[in-house]
Design a protein around this motif. Structure first.
Motif, PDB file in Angstrom:
ATOM      1  N   SER A   1       0.836  -1.202   0.000  1.00 45.54           N
ATOM      2  CA  SER A   1       0.000   0.000   0.000  1.00 45.54           C
ATOM      3  C   SER A   1       0.867   1.246   0.000  1.00 45.54           C
ATOM      4  CB  SER A   1      -0.869   0.053   1.255  1.00 45.54           C
ATOM      5  OG  SER A   1      -1.809  -0.966   1.242  1.00 45.54           O
ATOM      6  N   LEU A   2       0.382   2.256  -0.718  1.00 50.57           N
ATOM      7  CA  LEU A   2       0.957   3.591  -0.565  1.00 50.57           C
ATOM      8  C   LEU A   2       0.081   4.293   0.458  1.00 50.57           C
ATOM      9  CD1 LEU A   2       1.573   4.884  -4.217  1.00 50.57           C
ATOM     10  CD2 LEU A   2       3.199   3.790  -2.692  1.00 50.57           C
ATOM     11  N   LEU A   3       0.681   4.702   1.566  1.00 52.05           N
ATOM     12  CA  LEU A   3      -0.084   5.420   2.584  1.00 52.05           C
ATOM     13  C   LEU A   3       0.097   6.913   2.331  1.00 52.05           C
ATOM     14  CD1 LEU A   3      -1.532   5.814   5.287  1.00 52.05           C
ATOM     15  CD2 LEU A   3       0.678   5.659   6.377  1.00 52.05           C
ATOM     16  N   VAL A   4      -0.965   7.552   1.848  1.00 54.03           N
ATOM     17  CA  VAL A   4      -0.864   8.981   1.520  1.00 54.03           C
ATOM     18  C   VAL A   4      -1.313   9.804   2.725  1.00 54.03           C
ATOM     19  CG1 VAL A   4      -1.660  10.794  -0.027  1.00 54.03           C
ATOM     20  CG2 VAL A   4      -1.304   8.500  -0.903  1.00 54.03           C
ATOM     21  N   VAL A   5      -0.431  10.708   3.173  1.00 54.84           N
ATOM     22  CA  VAL A   5      -0.785  11.589   4.292  1.00 54.84           C
ATOM     23  C   VAL A   5      -0.581  13.028   3.836  1.00 54.84           C
ATOM     24  CG1 VAL A   5      -0.326  12.178   6.702  1.00 54.84           C
ATOM     25  CG2 VAL A   5      -0.017   9.841   5.940  1.00 54.84           C
ATOM     26  N   ASP A   6      -1.557  13.858   4.116  1.00 50.80           N
ATOM     27  CA  ASP A   6      -1.486  15.275   3.764  1.00 50.80           C
ATOM     28  C   ASP A   6      -0.441  15.934   4.672  1.00 50.80           C
ATOM     29  OD1 ASP A   6      -1.913  17.993   3.614  1.00 50.80           O
ATOM     30  OD2 ASP A   6      -4.078  17.812   3.327  1.00 50.80           O
ATOM     31  N   SER A   7       0.604  16.528   4.063  1.00 51.82           N
ATOM     32  CA  SER A   7       1.697  17.069   4.887  1.00 51.82           C
ATOM     33  C   SER A   7       1.309  18.367   5.594  1.00 51.82           C
ATOM     34  CB  SER A   7       2.932  17.298   4.025  1.00 51.82           C
ATOM     35  OG  SER A   7       2.642  18.237   3.019  1.00 51.82           O
ATOM     36  N   THR A   8       0.102  18.886   5.319  1.00 47.64           N
ATOM     37  CA  THR A   8      -0.337  20.077   6.063  1.00 47.64           C
ATOM     38  C   THR A   8      -1.211  19.675   7.247  1.00 47.64           C
ATOM     39  OG1 THR A   8      -2.338  20.326   4.729  1.00 47.64           O
ATOM     40  CG2 THR A   8      -0.380  21.463   3.957  1.00 47.64           C
TER      41      THR A   8
ATOM     42  N   GLN B   1      -6.046  -1.721   8.511  1.00 45.79           N
ATOM     43  CA  GLN B   1      -6.548  -2.755   7.589  1.00 45.79           C
ATOM     44  C   GLN B   1      -5.413  -3.274   6.709  1.00 45.79           C
ATOM     45  OE1 GLN B   1     -10.004  -1.734   5.359  1.00 45.79           O
ATOM     46  NE2 GLN B   1     -11.294  -1.719   7.147  1.00 45.79           N
ATOM     47  N   ALA B   2      -4.524  -2.361   6.292  1.00 46.71           N
ATOM     48  CA  ALA B   2      -3.385  -2.774   5.456  1.00 46.71           C
ATOM     49  C   ALA B   2      -2.429  -3.653   6.263  1.00 46.71           C
ATOM     50  CB  ALA B   2      -2.661  -1.544   4.925  1.00 46.71           C
ATOM     51  N   ILE B   3      -2.218  -3.292   7.546  1.00 42.12           N
ATOM     52  CA  ILE B   3      -1.317  -4.084   8.396  1.00 42.12           C
ATOM     53  C   ILE B   3      -1.922  -5.472   8.643  1.00 42.12           C
ATOM     54  CG2 ILE B   3      -0.310  -4.243  10.724  1.00 42.12           C
ATOM     55  CD1 ILE B   3      -0.078  -1.121  10.610  1.00 42.12           C
ATOM     56  N   ASP B   4      -3.253  -5.513   8.845  1.00 37.34           N
ATOM     57  CA  ASP B   4      -3.932  -6.812   9.034  1.00 37.34           C
ATOM     58  C   ASP B   4      -3.755  -7.700   7.810  1.00 37.34           C
ATOM     59  OD1 ASP B   4      -4.813  -6.147  11.467  1.00 37.34           O
ATOM     60  OD2 ASP B   4      -6.861  -5.631  10.892  1.00 37.34           O
ATOM     61  N   ALA B   5      -3.703  -7.089   6.626  1.00 37.21           N
ATOM     62  CA  ALA B   5      -3.572  -7.876   5.394  1.00 37.21           C
ATOM     63  C   ALA B   5      -2.093  -8.155   5.073  1.00 37.21           C
ATOM     64  CB  ALA B   5      -4.245  -7.139   4.241  1.00 37.21           C
ATOM     65  N   ASP B   6      -1.170  -7.883   6.049  1.00 37.30           N
ATOM     66  CA  ASP B   6       0.268  -8.160   5.873  1.00 37.30           C
ATOM     67  C   ASP B   6       0.895  -7.374   4.734  1.00 37.30           C
ATOM     68  OD1 ASP B   6       0.770  -9.740   7.920  1.00 37.30           O
ATOM     69  OD2 ASP B   6       0.552 -11.657   6.893  1.00 37.30           O
ATOM     70  N   HIS B   7       0.531  -6.116   4.606  1.00 40.15           N
ATOM     71  CA  HIS B   7       1.065  -5.315   3.500  1.00 40.15           C
ATOM     72  C   HIS B   7       2.405  -4.694   3.844  1.00 40.15           C
ATOM     73  CE1 HIS B   7      -2.699  -4.346   0.901  1.00 40.15           C
ATOM     74  NE2 HIS B   7      -2.549  -5.623   1.124  1.00 40.15           N
ATOM     75  N   GLU B   8       3.195  -4.511   2.787  1.00 39.94           N
ATOM     76  CA  GLU B   8       4.365  -3.645   2.897  1.00 39.94           C
ATOM     77  C   GLU B   8       3.818  -2.235   2.675  1.00 39.94           C
ATOM     78  OE1 GLU B   8       7.947  -2.713   3.773  1.00 39.94           O
ATOM     79  OE2 GLU B   8       7.475  -4.856   3.591  1.00 39.94           O
ATOM     80  N   ILE B   9       4.166  -1.290   3.560  1.00 42.49           N
ATOM     81  CA  ILE B   9       3.560   0.048   3.450  1.00 42.49           C
ATOM     82  C   ILE B   9       4.626   1.098   3.149  1.00 42.49           C
ATOM     83  CG2 ILE B   9       2.266   1.825   4.711  1.00 42.49           C
ATOM     84  CD1 ILE B   9       1.030  -0.520   6.311  1.00 42.49           C
ATOM     85  N   VAL B  10       4.379   1.892   2.112  1.00 39.76           N
ATOM     86  CA  VAL B  10       5.300   2.984   1.753  1.00 39.76           C
ATOM     87  C   VAL B  10       4.600   4.306   2.066  1.00 39.76           C
ATOM     88  CG1 VAL B  10       6.517   4.138  -0.133  1.00 39.76           C
ATOM     89  CG2 VAL B  10       6.362   1.643  -0.095  1.00 39.76           C
ATOM     90  N   PRO B  11       5.100   5.077   3.054  1.00 37.56           N
ATOM     91  CA  PRO B  11       4.452   6.366   3.362  1.00 37.56           C
ATOM     92  C   PRO B  11       4.776   7.416   2.278  1.00 37.56           C
ATOM     93  CG  PRO B  11       6.079   5.779   5.062  1.00 37.56           C
ATOM     94  CD  PRO B  11       6.221   4.787   3.960  1.00 37.56           C
ATOM     95  N   VAL B  12       3.751   8.172   1.901  1.00 38.22           N
ATOM     96  CA  VAL B  12       3.902   9.237   0.907  1.00 38.22           C
ATOM     97  C   VAL B  12       3.338  10.512   1.516  1.00 38.22           C
ATOM     98  CG1 VAL B  12       3.164  10.055  -1.366  1.00 38.22           C
ATOM     99  CG2 VAL B  12       3.638   7.629  -1.032  1.00 38.22           C
ATOM    100  N   LEU B  13       4.156  11.563   1.575  1.00 38.21           N
ATOM    101  CA  LEU B  13       3.668  12.842   2.115  1.00 38.21           C
ATOM    102  C   LEU B  13       3.257  13.711   0.933  1.00 38.21           C
ATOM    103  CD1 LEU B  13       6.415  13.467   4.822  1.00 38.21           C
ATOM    104  CD2 LEU B  13       4.249  12.275   5.042  1.00 38.21           C
ATOM    105  N   ASN B  14       1.967  14.040   0.889  1.00 37.28           N
ATOM    106  CA  ASN B  14       1.417  14.762  -0.262  1.00 37.28           C
ATOM    107  C   ASN B  14       1.273  16.253   0.048  1.00 37.28           C
ATOM    108  OD1 ASN B  14       0.249  15.212  -2.734  1.00 37.28           O
ATOM    109  ND2 ASN B  14      -1.739  14.410  -2.190  1.00 37.28           N
ATOM    110  N   LYS B  15       0.996  17.037  -0.970  1.00 32.77           N
ATOM    111  CA  LYS B  15       0.718  18.488  -0.879  1.00 32.77           C
ATOM    112  C   LYS B  15       1.915  19.281  -0.347  1.00 32.77           C
ATOM    113  CE  LYS B  15      -4.204  17.562  -0.174  1.00 32.77           C
ATOM    114  NZ  LYS B  15      -5.466  17.975   0.366  1.00 32.77           N
ATOM    115  N   ILE B  16       3.142  18.902  -0.787  1.00 31.68           N
ATOM    116  CA  ILE B  16       4.318  19.632  -0.289  1.00 31.68           C
ATOM    117  C   ILE B  16       4.448  21.005  -0.947  1.00 31.68           C
ATOM    118  CG2 ILE B  16       5.626  17.563   0.325  1.00 31.68           C
ATOM    119  CD1 ILE B  16       7.224  18.025  -2.319  1.00 31.68           C
ATOM    120  N   ASP B  17       3.598  21.264  -1.983  1.00 24.83           N
ATOM    121  CA  ASP B  17       3.653  22.590  -2.633  1.00 24.83           C
ATOM    122  C   ASP B  17       2.915  23.651  -1.821  1.00 24.83           C
ATOM    123  OD1 ASP B  17       1.389  20.973  -3.278  1.00 24.83           O
ATOM    124  OD2 ASP B  17       0.751  22.502  -4.713  1.00 24.83           O
TER     125      ASP B  17
END
Length: 599
Positions: free
Chosen positions: A101-108, A121-137
């Protein structure tokens, strides 16, 4: 067929409005999956109502071909998921079809309640999770603080989180590389018997039911005879394909791939989500572990304003149910509103979406009765009955106790609004379970009765916190409480559409508010009308609507006073008779307004 090492399946999860659909748009654009001419905002949100409200309701999938920096071509299967709590069911089943999963979090704004729910839910499904910080502009963006918050609150490593702006396209290439290097390839055996998981299904007027599948083992080819393991039905596969986002036919699908099949299936109800599809002969022995079916949480009646439109409403509801297996309905009648349907929904947003679709797509004006939840009524003889509609409450002398559904609610709120939130939860009969801090924000966990939440809890929460609170919940089970059915009587006649279940301590206040409201809404008649709220045989609140009066003594001028008296007595007797046989017309607006209680 693609080599397993060159496939990556992932979903995008986030809180509402943190930029999932926009990020999906950029990934599709960066890989030239869709030509510039066909590109539009929120490409994967197909329904008008999704585009209009700017929310995702259905999880959607797309297949992307990406040439990586090492020169290899990879196949990426992306599933864009909804962020709203009502559609958490869509998220949970999308998770089972992918490995990361890509975990998208609003950086503001940082981590919100729904971020937590979807990540778990992603952790329960044994996912590899990549955090993505969005809205850096955006000027308010603070990546370091948010990365720290992700580590504190969720507990996943966020030092190497990818910083992107889905709107301007910064960081999209890095995101694609991270998907390839940080997410695992799928597992599966090509020679094994076919095992495909049914992820979703919907109805198409030309092709019948389209079934979205994730192949676990084996191959799926056109012309195969397949078997659905949950109900044992057999079908011949007409076509096999993938979404780019438009349909594209392929010869076969192999392990780890996500695509669709059509097999002239007539009803969506025959294709259960989470089912295992295998071949008719020499198929798989054991099905895949499915997932729990969606359970309707909120019930309400849908009635046409014009009773002549009942048949049209039936057609509309049947067509919508074709595409939405989580929406259930049965016919019901009401003395006040005529014929209609009692429908079950996953939550209030789901209810609003279905109601809007019926009104808009089928042009039918609807009356929606008060939303209610399922109560468990235990009889004295030990039998348990499910109560969907307060009007069907059995006689209280035979009832031992009533249980109501409870939820565990997680609320994230800035410090200065904490007092208001605690008061709101306390007013709704909540029991506080936990209170912790994540930076400047408090995380409150409450045990609340669901029927106090379905009315307007979310609106009240947003208004007391000026829109800064985020809210997520899940059902925890049933618990007995002192609940009673409150009836509303107009001119001594019970109005079944206004019956509600309330807590005994609240009944008087609720009854009084309802009677006062109806007094303003019902037009005056030629006779006095009592409006009462009652529990069983006991009246707990009353208002009287005064009669319209005609001046019958206007013709008498002069003469004896007994002439006037005689006319007034005659009028009085007429009003008494009228009250006995007169019928009170309650306008439709009165129902709608009376049910929008709360202040």
């Amino acid at each position: 067929m693609t080599d397993l090492a060159h496939i990556r399946n992932f979903s995008i999860v986030a809180h509402i409005d943190h930029g999932k659909s926009t990020l999906a748009d950029r990934l599709i654009q960066a890989t030239n999956t869709v030509s510039e001419r066909d590109m539009k905002e929120q490409l994967l949100d197909a329904m008008d109502i999704e585009r209009e409200r700017g929310i995702t309701i259905k999880a959607n999938t797309v297949r992307i071909d990406y040439v990586a920096d090492d020169g290899e071509t990879y196949v990426l299967n992306l599933i864009d998921t909804p962020g709203h709590v009502d559609f958490a069911y869509e998220v949970s089943r999308s998770m089972r079809a992918v490995e990361g999963s890509l975990l998208v979090v609003d950086s503001t704004q940082g981590v919100e309640a729904q971020t937590l729910a979807n990540v778990y839910q992603a952790i329960d499904a044994d996912h590899e999770i990549v955090p993505v910080l969005n809205k850096i502009d955006l000027p308010a963006s603070d990546c370091d603080r948010v990365a720290e918050q992700i580590e504190d609150v969720i507990g996943i490593e966020a030092t190497d989180a990818i910083q992107v702006s889905a709107k301007t396209g910064i960081g999209i290439r890095e995101t694609l590389e991270a998907i390839i290097h940080r997410l695992p390839p799928p597992q599966g055996t090509l020679d094994a018997p076919l095992k495909a998981m049914l992820v979703d299904s919907w109805y198409d007027a030309y092709l019948g039911v389209i079934v979205l599948v994730r192949i676990m083992d084996g191959t799926l080819k056109k012309g195969m005879r397949v078997k659905f393991m949950s109900n044992g039905t057999l079908h011949n596969v007409d076509r096999v394909g993938v979404f780019r986002p438009g349909m594209q036919m392929v010869d076969s699908l192999g392990p780890g791939e996500i695509g669709f099949l059509t097999a002239s299936i007539k009803q969506v109800r025959d294709t259960r989500v989470g089912d295992t599809i295998t071949t008719d002969k020499h198929g798989a022995e054991t099905p895949l572990p499915g997932f729990n079916p969606s359970v309707p949480v909120v019930f309400c009646g849908l009635f046409p304003v014009d009773s002549a439109e009942f048949e049209d409403l039936r057609d509309a509801i049947e067509k919508l149910a074709l595409n939405d297996a989580s929406f259930s309905y049965e016919m019901e009648t009401s003395a006040a509103l005529g014929f209609g349907f009692r429908c079950g929904f996953l939550g209030l947003l789901h209810l609003e979406v279905i109601r809007d679709r019926i009104e808009r797509e089928y042009d039918i004006d609807l009356i929606t009765t008060a939303p209610s939840v399922i109560y468990h009524v235990y009889m004295r003889d030990g039998e348990m009955r499910e109560l969907h509609n307060p009007a069907d409450m059995p006689d209280l002398t035979h009832v031992d106790h009533i249980e109501e559904p409870r939820i565990k609610a997680t609320i994230l709120v800035p410090d200065e609004f904490l007092g208001d939130v605690l008061k709101l939860c306390q007013d709704r009969r909540g029991i506080q379970e936990d209170l912790t801090y994540a930076g400047q924000r408090a995380m409150v966990v409450y045990d609340l009765p669901l029927n106090e939440v379905v009315f307007d809890f979310y609106d009240r929460l947003k208004s007391v916190t000026k829109g800064y609170a985020s809210f997520d919940y899940h059902l925890t089970g049933y618990r007995a409480d002192n609940l009673v059915k409150m009836q509303v009587l107009v001119n001594d006649e019970p109005v079944d559409a206004l019956s509600t279940m309330v807590h005994r301590d609240r009944a008087e206040m609720r009854g009084r508010a309802m009677c006062e409201k109806l007094k303003d809404l019902i037009p005056r008649h030629m006779f006095k009308i009592p409006i009462q709220a009652a529990i069983g045989g006991k009246v707990i609140a009353r208002e009287t609507l005064s009669a319209l009066r005609k001046d019958v003594t206007a013709k008498c001028y002069g003469g004896d006073a007994t002439r006037k008296r005689k006319l007034l007595d005659k009028q009085k007797a007429g009003k008494k008779k009228m009250r006995q046989f007169g019928k009170v017309d309650i306008p439709q607006e009165a129902f709608i307004s009376a049910l929008k209680m709360d202040s």
